[in-house]
Each structure stands twice: as structure tokens, then as C-alpha cells.
Design an enzyme around this catalytic site. Structure first.
Site, PDB file in Angstrom:
ATOM      1  CD  GLU A  44       0.804 -30.517   7.080  1.00 17.97           C
ATOM      2  OE1 GLU A  44       1.164 -31.701   7.150  1.00 17.97           O
ATOM      3  OE2 GLU A  44       0.201 -30.049   6.111  1.00 17.97           O
ATOM      4  CE1 TYR A  66      -4.030  -1.525  -0.346  1.00 16.63           C
ATOM      5  CE2 TYR A  66      -3.615  -2.625   1.742  1.00 16.63           C
ATOM      6  CZ  TYR A  66      -4.380  -2.470   0.605  1.00 16.63           C
ATOM      7  OH  TYR A  66      -5.469  -3.259   0.392  1.00 16.63           O
ATOM      8  CG  ASP A 117      -1.907 -33.954   6.802  1.00 17.89           C
ATOM      9  OD1 ASP A 117      -2.135 -34.335   7.971  1.00 17.89           O
ATOM     10  OD2 ASP A 117      -2.549 -33.054   6.222  1.00 17.89           O
TER      11      ASP A 117
END
Lengths: 368, 704
Positions: free
Chosen positions: A197, A101, A249
Site C-alpha cells: 500500500e 481546462y 495497513d
């Protein structure tokens, strides 16, 4: 310490001002102003097996102003450098989005914006990090706090004492800048560190007070761990000799998260030295686990095309060449299934805390 | 069942002879007995026979008005205007008169308070022309008898074909308002003007004359038709306004004045001062004839032998070829045509279809012509690039036809030259003026615009199946090309195969489709060349522009980095110098399409830029009295250039030539060829294949 800090920022500030000098000197000599930026891609990283790290190569790309394809990027680079220098002078920290910005405006007498989306400004900040050999923290740019820690460790944060053993099940939110100047590790009595995770599984372990029973630190980065989490893990590993175990995972993305924690990432290879934990161990979920822990086949998820492509890429990475890892990935590909950590709940809500992890730790069943 | 079959029969044989009806009756009575036992309420053949009677054409159309384009009030209003204007134009052209047509639409209060045109339900349509007029005796039948006319029985290109149009419009008026058709006609300044009020006797298909008198009429010659009909006036797509505008595009030789119901007067001036060549009438081509038609011709012919019949009643059949056909069909060439029947006739028909016969002559069609199309498009549509393609004649089913295509691309130089400055800075996710306007297809058959059933039309299908992306125009799958573009397609033929009686869409014959596609491709190729060149120039321009823009930003950033005490002007100047040397400096200007002659080597095209027009501009400029305009070399690219001495010199030359052009206007006809090259015969050799054309500023252009 304050002394050291100002000295350091001065160095970065000087480097930023040096960019203006490049332009001025080139203009005086009627040359095309050009920056050399190290390439951040697989083609320019190599795995150093001795150190167990991904290291950045020597390849560089030049970014010159009077080239139609690069002119805008060059201009943007100067704008970002200017904004970063402003941060240095004011001694403020900011976010990537605020930089976007701050540097966005419509170019005079045109309908063109300097930046259209944040996707344009973010890579430029990374470009500056690598070309100026300055850390993001040194550039005073922070990421979002997106990590949690709980366990027998005490921090000093802005003079406040933070005892992570007394923060309930929510834990302490890991700041994005965890350099010693900002975060002090006062005490740590844990035996090891478990990096999870997923936030959901971290919550499970935290709620079950797993850390108390096994005297460990629980850390999560909600997916790909951000720099702050990785750096904090590295500091605890280095300064307090905690072994690090990674629980992810069972899918190609999980493997990659582990590899980033262990060797560093391709994109930010230059930060590996500071963040990577070459001794980190992969505790699960392994592709051997469904059989060993008798997970029913129906809690698996079929690998999609993207997963398969990614897994095959991993097989080719230098840092996945150990026979055990080749076997691990190939086993997943042969089964054609991936498993989420959450799938363990199929057996019991507390299966992860009460059965799975205890057995893993007891059997020392992990991959290096 | 029997009544059903008899209706089309009655329709096709207009003044149905009594015998026809009796035949159908006898057929019905033969068939009937089988169904008699089926139910007790079944009627007998005799009873049915009593009910079976002739249906007049007019009655048939009263019930089936949608077949002629009177489906709804809005369309009906357009159809009435269209039929009247078509008739006027056909008459003028056939008589060799440059048409001047006035169309006046007025609302009719009908005893109630006057309402706004958009709310009105009743209109008076008055169409006046300067044509040859109609002889007094014919007026009632032309306007109040269906299937009466001069155009049906001949093989010649014209707008009208069947002789239904204007009388159907009159009948529609009669049905909806009860008012007769009012006609004034005068065949010459010395003849008297006749005023008629006619209606149609829908049972007999015969005219009823209500009023017939001589009147004083201001016009020396011509016809005026006034109809009062129920209708609805709405602007926009498929409106009367659109139809007239499109008519003026394809007929630039017509001067059209339109008084709208809102009291406005729109004038479409004549921009092309030559009548289209009058099409010749031809005999049917053997390939285009159907078996039944052949049988009828065999009966009606005046020839005494089959060979003679073939040679004299068809085109492209020589006596030798006729003999050959007879031999192949195993018919003696000397047989009387009336005696060739049944099997023999069928063999003859088949033999004709397999014999190799030369394609029909093509002087029976008169294409609009590339120049006239350009002129029409240029007059009505604002754009930056125009091109027109006339295909050589081709044949479908034995009917010759010509396809013409045109393109107008762009938003006009005024729009294009506007500095593209966003009034508001753009936020994230916003685009600047990214309009995805689709191209507009304007379709014509024998110079008449087709407004309805676009997607059923062969022209539209050909536009869709053309890969416009090859020519630099974006196009989504199965859609029209996107962009500020008007695609013009015209089919001229002695018989345009419409999909219905109301003449709204051209049927999809392979030969026609192929010709349209070829014409569109050629036009597309030219557009592609134009767009690529313009793009190249623009990108070069942008290249320099980019640096100019970014230099400001980079210098400002450097200045802030250096703590605000940088000699910014000096740095800017140094960078500008590098930029200019990197982009090739002044050399680029010359390299940008400034080498060739205009209009960039594209035939039959006009290119319009803020700086002027290029191409076949004498068309665009042509106004009576100043036919020859001066020559100027190509100057088109929207590139900002330093004022050079060469340019100023050219400018002054141009001015002086304009004056000269006016004074020598009278010699135009002979100087036609020379006009292409203006007053510089020396440049003739070099520019000849490129047709270098004059250029002038846009200020003088006429637009409506």
C-alpha cells in the site's frame, strides 16, 4: 498492431459522434434529448461469487437536456464528448485536468462558466466511460504515474528495454496506460508479486533487496492503487501466473484497498473484468498480527468514528462475507485499534523485511 | 463618603433647598466618630462638615459631561445639533406648525488660518426654525438654566424630556470656547425679534445675559440658536449627517435644510403634509408610580380625601375604584391625603399594585404612522421593497407606548435592473459579487434617531433574536440578518426608558421587547412573501434562460462532433421550440403573480421595480399640488414579456390620468378614500381589502 489501434479509436470516435446524433434526432422529433447512463453506486453493483468479481448491474439513469436540474450536466457532457472526440482525431492522450481546462469557458452573454471546478468534469468522464463502454485509455485519458515497480521483470516501453532488476532502489515508474500496445512484458522470472500500500514500506523492501532474496516483484500504488498499477498487476498475474499478495495497513481503508485489487471497485465496476485479481491474497497487516508478532499496544491508533462506520459498512459487503473476513474485521472493531505498517519499525527498522514477511510466507499466513 | 452621597441628591432636587444640605451634614456628623480612632490623620466631623457644601447641577454636569453625550468632540458636535433640532421640532409640533428647520455647521478659524472641516476643532452651529418663538422673558432661562423646561412635569410624548439638553449644549460651548449662546426669537410677524447672548452661571445654575436687544429679522416667526463649540466633524457612522438623514426618515413632515461645513447644502424635502396628531397630556397611571413618588403626591395633592386624590391625580381610577382601593388597603376614603403615612402609605401602595386597573389611555402618544414611515423610508433609502408596521399601544410599568417597525429591502430598481454581467470571466474559486453586507438597524425613540450604543438597545436585541431566515433572509448565528436591508424601529412613549441620561439606548423591558419582536415579525412576514414571489418569478425566468444559454453550447459541441457541417441554425430553432413548450410558453407569464391586485396583497408596503412602483405610492409621489395620482393595475415582475395591446392601452390611460390628477388636486382632502381607488369606483369592491394603489415610473421620484 498499429492497424488494430486505429480501428479501435475509430470505434470510440464513432460512439462519441453518436452523442451528437442523439441530440439532432431528438430535436427533429421535438423530443427531449436524453442519454442513458449506468448508475455507478453500490445500489447498482453485485458481487459474482463464481467469478469473484464485482459486476455492474443494469440500472440506468437518464440525463435529459430540458430538465432544469440536469440541463447543465447535459451541456457539460456534450462539451466533454466534444473534447474527447478531438483527442481521438488528433491521436493525443491527456489528463483529467487538461480536459477540465480544455472544456472550461464562460458561456456567451453570461457570467456563468461551463465548469467551475475539476470536480464537475471528472465524473462526466467516468459517465462517458460507462455509457459508451469505452476504457479510459481508449478515450485517451491518462492518470498520473503514481506507482513503482522493482524486481526481475523486463518491459519494453516505446522500444526501450526496461529491466526492473537494474533500476536501483527507485525502480520503474508505472505508466498510467499499460495495455500491451503501450507496454510490453518481455520477460518475467519472479515467483510472486507483492503489492504494497505505502510507498515508504515499498522503499524499505526495495532498499533491503527483499525482491532479490525472495525472487518477487515489488509493486506499490501509493495508497489506493491507480488503474495502471492494478492493470499491470493483473497482467503479470494473468500472463506470467504470478500469485499476488497484498500488504496494507491494518485499518478499514487497507481492507478496502485489498478488496479493490481483488474484486474491483464499486465506482468502476465495469472495469473489474480487466483489472480485478480474484485470486489475490491478503498477507497483512491482519488484526491478528499485533498479538502474534507481539506488537505493543501503544503503537496502535484508536479507531475514530469514521473508521468504525467504514468497518461496519465493509462487514455488510457481499465480498467480505467469508467467515475468516468477518472475524478479521470484528477483531479489529473489538480491539478498537488500528495499526500502520510503519508500526513494525517499533521492533526493528528491518523487522518487515527480516522477520515479518519471511514468517508470513513460511507459515502461509494469509487471508483469501 | 458623605460628599459622594450628597451629589446625586443635589442633582435630583435642582434648586436644592438649604435644609437638604444641613440634613446630610448632620447625618455625616452622626456617623463620623466611629472612624476617628482609626488613624491620627483622620479629620473630625467638624472639619469635614466645613468642607461639605452644595453642588450645583451645572457644576455637576461640568464634571460629568459624558452623561449627557459630550464624551468626545465628535459626539459633542452631534449632541449640540441634536438638542437644538429636537427643541425646534417639539416647539413647532406643539404649536401646530409644519416644521421647517435649517441647520448650518461652520468652521470657526479662531484667529488661526482656516482649515479643512475634517481638521477643524471649532464649529458654529446655527439652527433656525419657523416655530412659535419664545417669549422674551423666558429666553435666558430656556437656554441658560439646566433642568428648566415645560416637558418634565407632564405625561406627554415629546422628544425632549428633562429640560437639560439645549442648556447643557450651551454650557458645553461655554466651557470649550467661552462663547455665549446667541438666540434670536420672534413670536409673530407683528412682534419684534429679540436678540440675546446668554451664558450660564455654573455655580448658581442661573442665566447671565450679556446682550439683549431688538433687531430686524427677515423671518416672520421662529427661533434661531447659534452655539460655538469645540467639536470634530467627521462623516460616516454616527455623524451629524447620518443623524439628520435618519431624522428626516422618521419625520417626513419636516422640511430640513442642512448646510454642511464643506459648503454643501442638503435638502430633505417634506413628503408628508400632515402634522402628526398632537399627543394629549395624561396623568400618571397608578402602576407606573414608585413608592417615593406616591408619598410626594400624597403631600402635594390638592384633594382633601384619599379617595378623591386617587380618582383625580391618576388616570384610569374612577371614584368607585378609588373607594375600592381604600377599602382593600384599610384606609378610610375620607382620610386627608397628608395623613396617610408610613405603614398605611405602604399598604396603599401595595394595594394599588395588586388592584386590577385599566391600561392607561393611549392618546398621549402619537405614532409616526405606517404611511409616514413608508414615505420617509422611500424618500431616503433606495430599495425595492418597503413596508411599515404600527403595533397597537401597549403598556410597560404603567407607561403606554407604541412600537413601529419598517423595512426597506433591496438595492433599488436601477441596481437590480442592471444586467448582471461579469466584466471579467471568473477563475476557479472566485465568486461573483457575493457581498455579505449586513442589515442596518436605524433606531428611534419619540422620532429621535439613536446613533450610539446600538448593541445595548432593546430594539437591536429584538432584531438579533428575530429568526430572519424564516423570511428568506440569511442570518448567521447571533448576527444581524445579511442583505441590502434597512430595519427601522421606533418606540413612541410618554416616557422612553433610556439606559442613560444621554438617551442612546432603550432599556430592555420584557413588554417592550415583545412588542418590537411582534412588529419585526410582521414586517418580516411581508418581506418573506415579497421575496418568495420574486424568487419564484426569477427562477422561472432563469429556467428559460438556462436553456437559452445552454442551447448555444450544446449546438456548438454537436457541430464540432459532426465535423463542422451541421445546419446549426435549424437545430437551435428546434431546440428553442422544445424549450419554450417545456417551460409553459406564454402561459407562465400570466401565471406569475399577474393575477392579484397590487401591491401583491401586502398592506402598507411599496414595491419598486424597474417597470414602476406599486403600493402606497401616493405617499411616495405626493408633492404639493399633485396629490392624486392615477390608478394602474399591478405590474411589477421583472419578466421580459412580449408587448401586449393591453399594456399599451394601460400606458396611455395612465398618462391622461396624471393630467387629471393635477387639475383636481384641490379636492384631495375629501377624495382621500377615493384616491386609494382612483377614478375607477367600480373596482372598489373587488380591491378594497388590498388597497390597490397607483403606480408610476421611477423617473419622477425624488431622491437625495
Amino acid at each position: 498492431m498499429a492497424q488494430a489501434k486505429t480501428k479501435k479509436t475509430g470505434a470510440v470516435g464513432k460512439k462519441l459522434v453518436g452523442m451528437a446524433d442523439v441530440v439532432i434526432t431528438a430535436a427533429q422529433r421535438a423530443k427531449d434529448p436524453t442519454f442513458e447512463i449506468p448508475i455507478r453506486a453500490l445500489s447498482n453493483v453485485s458481487f459474482n461469487p463464481r467469478r469473484g468479481l464485482i459486476e455492474m448491474g443494469e440500472k440506468k439513469q437518464s440525463r435529459s437536456f430540458f430538465n432544469v436540474g440536469m440541463a447543465k450536466k447535459f451541456m457539460q457532457t456534450m462539451l466533454v464528448a466534444d473534447a474527447l472526440a478531438e483527442l481521438q482525431q488528433a491521436d493525443l492522450t491527456t489528463s483529467l485536468r487538461e480536459i477540465y481546462y480544455r472544456t472550461k469557458h464562460t458561456i456567451q452573454d453570461s457570467h456563468e462558466n461551463t465548469f467551475d471546478t475539476q470536480d464537475e468534469s471528472d465524473p462526466i468522464i467516468e459517465d462517458l466511460e460507462v455509457s459508451l463502454i469505452a476504457l479510459r485509455e481508449e478515450l485517451h485519458v491518462r492518470a498520473e504515474n503514481s506507482g513503482s515497480i522493482v524486481g526481475p521483470v523486463v518491459f519494453g516501453d516505446d522500444g526501450d528495454r526496461v529491466d526492473c532488476a537494474k533500476l536501483g532502489k527507485g525502480g520503474y515508474s508505472v505508466p498510467s496506460i499499460v495495455e500491451p500496445e503501450y507496454l510490453e512484458i518481455r520477460r518475467c522470472t519472479a515467483d510472486f508479486l507483492l503489492l504494497v500500500e505505502k510507498g515508504t514500506q515499498w522503499n524499505r523492501l526495495s532498499e533491503d533487496k527483499f525482491w532479490r532474496r525472495y525472487n518477487c516483484v515489488l509493486l506499490t500504488g501509493n495508497g489506493q492503487p491507480p488503474r495502471g498499477v492494478r492493470r499491470l498487476a493483473r497482467r503479470l498475474h494473468e500472463e506470467h501466473k504470478l500469485p499476488v499478495y497484498v500488504l496494507v495497513d491494518n485499518d478499514p481503508w487497507g481492507y478496502y484497498i485489498y478488496s479493490v485489487v481483488k474484486q474491483g471497485s464499486i465506482n468502476l465496476a465495469f472495469e473489474s473484468q480487466r483489472m480485478a485479481i480474484p485470486k489475490a491474497k491478503f498477507i497483512g497487516l491482519s488484526s491478528a498480527d499485533p498479538e502474534r508478532y507481539e506488537l505493543p499496544r501503544n503503537v496502535g491508533i484508536k479507531l475514530n468514528e469514521k473508521d468504525i462506520t467504514r468497518a461496519k459498512e465493509l462487514l455488510n459487503y457481499q465480498w467480505f462475507q467469508k467467515p475468516a473476513w468477518q472475524q478479521e474485521i470484528k477483531r479489529m472493531l473489538t480491539s478498537g485499534l488500528k495499526y500502520e505498517l510503519d508500526a513494525l519499525a517499533n521492533k526493528d527498522f528491518q523487522y518487515l523485511t527480516k522477520k515479518y514477511l519471511p514468517r508470513k510466507l513460511k507459515e502461509k499466513d494469509w487471508l483469501d | 463618603m458623605a460628599t459622594k452621597t450628597s451629589s446625586p441628591r443635589a442633582r435630583s432636587s435642582a434648586p436644592a433647598p438649604q435644609s437638604e444640605t444641613t440634613v446630610s451634614e448632620s447625618v455625616a456628623s452622626r456617623k463620623k466618630p466611629t472612624s476617628r480612632e482609626e488613624s491620627s490623620t483622620a479629620v473630625t466631623a467638624v472639619e469635614m462638615g466645613a468642607r461639605q457644601r452644595e453642588i450645583s447641577v451645572s457644576e455637576f454636569f461640568t464634571k460629568n459631561r459624558h452623561l449627557l453625550g459630550f464624551d468626545n468632540p465628535r459626539k459633542a458636535l452631534l449632541t449640540c445639533v441634536k438638542e437644538a433640532v429636537d427643541n425646534s421640532l417639539d416647539a413647532c409640533e406643539e404649536a401646530g406648525i409644519l416644521p421647517e428647520v435649517t441647520v448650518r455647521l461652520e468652521t470657526v478659524a479662531n484667529g488661526q488660518a482656516p482649515v479643512a472641516p475634517s481638521q477643524a476643532t471649532r464649529f458654529r452651529i446655527t439652527v433656525t426654525d419657523n416655530g412659535p418663538g419664545i417669549v422674551r422673558q423666558q429666553i435666558p432661562r430656556v437656554f441658560a438654566k439646566l433642568l428648566y423646561g415645560s416637558k418634565f412635569h407632564r405625561m406627554r410624548m415629546s422628544r425632549g424630556q428633562q429640560g437639560i439638553g439645549i442648556s447643557a449644549a450651551g454650557m458645553y460651548g461655554q466651557l470649550t470656547t467661552g462663547k455665549p449662546v446667541k438666540v434670536i426669537s420672534r413670536t409673530g410677524p407683528r412682534a419684534a425679534a429679540h436678540y440675546f447672548e446668554v451664558q450660564i452661571d455654573t455655580k448658581k445654575n442661573e442665566p447671565l445675559v450679556h446682550e439683549n436687544k431688538q433687531i430686524d429679522w427677515a423671518q416672520p416667526q421662529g427661533t434661531e440658536v447659534a452655539l460655538e463649540v469645540e467639536g470634530r466633524y467627521q462623516k460616516g457612522r454616527a455623524s451629524v449627517d447620518e443623524w439628520l438623514e435618519q431624522t428626516s426618515i422618521a419625520n417626513p413632515h419636516v422640511r430640513l435644510v442642512y448646510h454642511t461645513p464643506e459648503g454643501e447644502t442638503k435638502e430633505y424635502p417634506r413628503t408628508y403634509h400632515e402634522l402628526p396628531p398632537s399627543p394629549k397630556e395624561i396623568k400618571p397611571h397608578p402602576y407606573g408610580i414608585e413608592f417615593g413618588a406616591l408619598l410626594k403626591m400624597l403631600q402635594d395633592t390638592k384633594s382633601h380625601t384619599v379617595a378623591g386624590f386617587l380618582a383625580s391625580d391618576f388616570c384610569r381610577v374612577s371614584p368607585a375604584l378609588a373607594e375600592e382601593i381604600c377599602k382593600a388597603a384599610k384606609v378610610s376614603p375620607a382620610t386627608k391625603p397628608r395623613d396617610v403615612k408610613h405603614q398605611a402609605a405602604e399598604t396603599l401602595y401595595k394595594t394599588i399594585q395588586t388592584t386590577k386597573i385599566m391600561a392607561p389611555p393611549t392618546n398621549c402618544i402619537s405614532p409616526i404612522g405606517e404611511k409616514a414611515i413608508l414615505s420617509g423610508l422611500y424618500k431616503q433609502i433606495k430599495g425595492e421593497f418597503y413596508t411599515a408596521v404600527s403595533r397597537p399601544p401597549a403598556v410597560y410599568r404603567g407607561y403606554p407606548f407604541i412600537i413601529e417597525a419598517g423595512l426597506a429591502f433591496g438595492k433599488g430598481p436601477e441596481e437590480a435592473a442592471k444586467p448582471q454581467q461579469a466584466s471579467v470571466p471568473l477563475a476557479e474559486g472566485e465568486d461573483q459579487g457575493n457581498d455579505t453586507e449586513q442589515a442596518r438597524v436605524i433606531r428611534y425613540a419619540n422620532r429621535v434617531p439613536l446613533l450610539y450604543q446600538q448593541s445595548a438597545c432593546a430594539t437591536f436585541k429584538a432584531v438579533l433574536s428575530t429568526t430572519w431566515r424564516n423570511y428568506g433572509v440569511s442570518q448567521s448565528r447571533g448576527a444581524l440578518p445579511a442583505g441590502p436591508m434597512v430595519i427601522f424601529v421606533h418606540m413612541a412613549s410618554v416616557w422612553v426608558p433610556f439606559t442613560s441620561e444621554s438617551k442612546e439606548a432603550i432599556a430592555d423591558y420584557d413588554e417592550i421587547q415583545k412588542e418590537i419582536t411582534l412588529a419585526l415579525r410582521e414586517a418580516g412576514r411581508r418581506l418573506g412573501i415579497f421575496l418568495r414571489r420574486r424568487e419564484r418569478a426569477a427562477s422561472e425566468f432563469r429556467r428559460r434562460n438556462i436553456f437559452d444559454l445552454y442551447i448555444e453550447e450544446v449546438v456548438a459541441a454537436c457541430n464540432r462532433l459532426k465535423g463542422g457541417n451541421l445546419p446549426t441554425e435549424k437545430l437551435k430553432e428546434q431546440l428553442h421550440k422544445i424549450a419554450s413548450s417545456r417551460t409553459g410558453g406564454l402561459k407562465t407569464d400570466e401565471a406569475l403573480g399577474k393575477t392579484g391586485a397590487g401591491p401583491e396583497g401586502l398592506p402598507h408596503s411599496i414595491i419598486v421595480t424597474a417597470e414602476g412602483i406599486e403600493g402606497e405610492t401616493e405617499i411616495a409621489q405626493q408633492t404639493p399640488g399633485s396629490p392624486v395620482v392615477s390608478v394602474n393595475t399591478a405590474e411589477a415582475e421583472p419578466i421580459v414579456r412580449p408587448e401586449s395591446t393591453v399594456k399599451t392601452k394601460r400606458g396611455s390611460k395612465e398618462k391622461s390620468n396624471v393630467g387629471k390628477g393635477r387639475s383636481v388636486g384641490a379636492t384631495k382632502a375629501k377624495a382621500g378614500q377615493q384616491a386609494l381607488f382612483g377614478d375607477e369606483p367600480s373596482s372598489k369592491k373587488q380591491a378594497a381589502p388590498l388597497k390597490k394603489k397607483p403606480a408610476r415610473t421611477t423617473a419622477t421620484r425624488k431622491r437625495t
